[in-house]
Write a protein that holds these residues in place. Sequence first.
Motif, mmCIF file in Angstrom:
data_model
loop_
_atom_site.group_PDB
_atom_site.id
_atom_site.type_symbol
_atom_site.label_atom_id
_atom_site.label_comp_id
_atom_site.label_asym_id
_atom_site.label_seq_id
_atom_site.Cartn_x
_atom_site.Cartn_y
_atom_site.Cartn_z
ATOM 1 N N MET A 113 59.029 -38.152 82.515
ATOM 2 C CA MET A 113 57.768 -38.790 82.195
ATOM 3 C C MET A 113 57.977 -39.937 81.217
ATOM 4 N N ALA A 123 56.268 -39.365 86.051
ATOM 5 C CA ALA A 123 54.897 -39.586 85.615
ATOM 6 C C ALA A 123 54.852 -40.775 84.672
ATOM 7 N N ARG A 145 46.037 -37.287 92.492
ATOM 8 C CA ARG A 145 46.882 -38.172 91.709
ATOM 9 C C ARG A 145 47.310 -39.349 92.546
ATOM 10 N N LEU A 182 54.003 -41.569 89.470
ATOM 11 C CA LEU A 182 52.751 -40.844 89.589
ATOM 12 C C LEU A 182 51.930 -41.273 88.382
ATOM 13 N N TYR A 235 53.159 -31.103 88.712
ATOM 14 C CA TYR A 235 53.645 -31.927 89.812
ATOM 15 C C TYR A 235 55.164 -32.022 89.863
ATOM 16 N N VAL A 292 50.405 -32.859 84.683
ATOM 17 C CA VAL A 292 51.608 -33.655 84.890
ATOM 18 C C VAL A 292 52.770 -32.733 85.239
ATOM 19 N N THR A 338 47.879 -35.839 96.455
ATOM 20 C CA THR A 338 48.244 -37.173 95.994
ATOM 21 C C THR A 338 47.785 -38.183 97.028
ATOM 22 N N VAL A 346 57.372 -33.515 88.177
ATOM 23 C CA VAL A 346 57.988 -34.827 88.036
ATOM 24 C C VAL A 346 59.369 -34.671 87.423
ATOM 25 N N PHE A 394 49.022 -41.647 85.611
ATOM 26 C CA PHE A 394 48.017 -40.922 84.843
ATOM 27 C C PHE A 394 47.434 -41.880 83.818
#
Lengths: 346, 346
Positions: free
Chosen positions: B129, B74, A102, B104, B124, B121, A72, B126, B106
């Motif tokens: 999202m 995300a 990312r 994060l 990671y 995604v 990241t 997260v 995208f």
Amino acid sequence: MASTTAESPRQRVTSYDVARLAGVSQSAVSRCFKPGASVSRKMRARVMKAAEQLGYQPNAIARSLISGRSNTAAVVISSNTALYFPEILVGLNRNLAQRGVRALLFTLEQESDIDRLLDQVLQYQVDGMIVAARLSAPQIDAIERRAVPFVLYNRSFRDRQVNAVCCDQSEGERWLVDALIEAGHQRFGIISGPGDSSVSMERTEGALARLRELGAKHISVVEGDFGYHSGGTGLKKLRDRIGAHPDAVICANDTMALGCLDAARHEYGLAVPEDLSVVGFDGVGPARWTSYNLTTVRQPVSRMTEAAVSMILERVDNPQLQPEKRFFSGEMIPGNSARLAPAAAR
Amino acid sequence: MASTTAESPRQRVTSYDVARLAGVSQSAVSRCFKPGASVSRKMRARVMKAAEQLGYQPNAIARSLISGRSNTAAVVISSNTALYFPEILVGLNRNLAQRGVRALLFTLEQESDIDRLLDQVLQYQVDGMIVAARLSAPQIDAIERRAVPFVLYNRSFRDRQVNAVCCDQSEGERWLVDALIEAGHQRFGIISGPGDSSVSMERTEGALARLRELGAKHISVVEGDFGYHSGGTGLKKLRDRIGAHPDAVICANDTMALGCLDAARHEYGLAVPEDLSVVGFDGVGPARWTSYNLTTVRQPVSRMTEAAVSMILERVDNPQLQPEKRFFSGEMIPGNSARLAPAAAR
DNA sequence: TTGAAAGCGATACCAC
DNA sequence: GTGGTATCGCTTTCAA
């Protein structure tokens, strides 16, 4: 809907689960998900099948912890920039994503808010940072101590070797000023950006320096906030101060220039560019719209974002690399919001 | 420059380093950095001093691994949206940051690119999202199986209970159509967005449905790409198809509406709104600029982003919460890009 | 090529 | 209130 919990008694599928199902060791599973590892075809097939069956995805967090790389990068940018020139953020993210990294996004309400943020950024163990905000020397020290590669976007640091990707703001302003002077403008107004923005400072200083160099006598500077409305209020302030409208207004970014232009035309009934010339900086989308056709200097955003990302990722792999500053020339875009001498259209 | 490496023989400062220097256990150090922990004043002081001395910051990656929370979410959004309506991204990030969660990012070149991204995604880890892209049913299944809370931004899912925050697109289009019909427009053009955008579909369908409901006879639909230029080319296509210019053009977003408006005025010499009415959707900044003053429906972005973030974070803490759909009414903004019956200005 | 075992740097639970 | 210890899920030697 209760079915979702019933379906998955175990929340997280780990490499051990896959190993058990495939009847191999956990290390084998790990290897199968590592690009250049040596695994037999047979093993790989079995593992992959089991992984698919369980819906296994390697845990990037665990991987980061052991490998010391998070894949990241932090992108630190002011809200203003993100709002008025979203191409930068989108471009950075596109380039990072293409190379498997990312973006962790940090937006600043004020450019000076960075103080509180820096610690947080570093806690997240980003592999690098791209910073479009003004850093102080102690802040740079702090980052360097943590050995996190960083590159400044559109700001540099005098007396200091840091990585930076910049559009040559002074050069751009010089082009604009030269063209305006050559066309015979005499009374100049400048609408700067917010006081804590270094981009604004460089542009404003650049324009001022060149104006003085060329012997311009009448120059007024007022402060804006990079927003559309401050272009209009800036023009008002200039008129009040000068007692008439200036011949040309140099705005520290396009958005203000568009606001200034609209105010000139619709509020003060001035003909642009006959009565008043307006120039901006950036080359944002709306500047090219038919209603405006703004004279401006375009930042080569895609090349700059590509450069910033390359520089940062090179330094993740090789921290020894010397700092580097890359300056990009803008592109003069002679729209029709300013009276320019024909030759000036370079 | 070699000094930076010399200064820091140890790259990473861990809680063990701090513990050793402070003469306490490592667990004590950990506790000192945990908000509600029970630590004596004396201990805390010693630890903090040592931490400061070493420049220690807890490693968020390690914390995430054990605690099962990454404090990241995300944000999945199309490049188009990020470029033409950056307020959404900035708003989401602002709200997340306020509550201690990092975004994060995208971005998708095409809304349909999401297929390739979803696995990434989830890798990671997260905590949640926020998705401003169209998901298919299997994709939603995949996310739910991983038990990651998600909320759709401005898209919903028929026949399915999912979290969603939406601007009521149909309602907004209905307002616009009602106002246009009431003012006596008869020949309608619609410029839609790209085919894979659900926002475009909802708006276009919404407008079409209402037009038919009110008995409009002459309706043509052409496809745009949400960009400024496609507003102009859309108008051209409509003129070609109709053989004259329509009375009113309904654009699936503001940016196209502005392009359409400019083309009408500057390319075809039409008076807006006298000869042609143009309406958009979103309420982007430029729509309010003096040159345009676009008739449109404003999305309540700040309320919507706040809602999206609240919903996601509530569900991180409490995964049992039922899915919820929140619809927000837009705000009709009767600019002067369209002839409207006086009463229609609600 | 494969498997066993040692970390990465925190948190959490447990005695004391 | 404090310190020991297991643990999170992976990568990475090191033998076999």
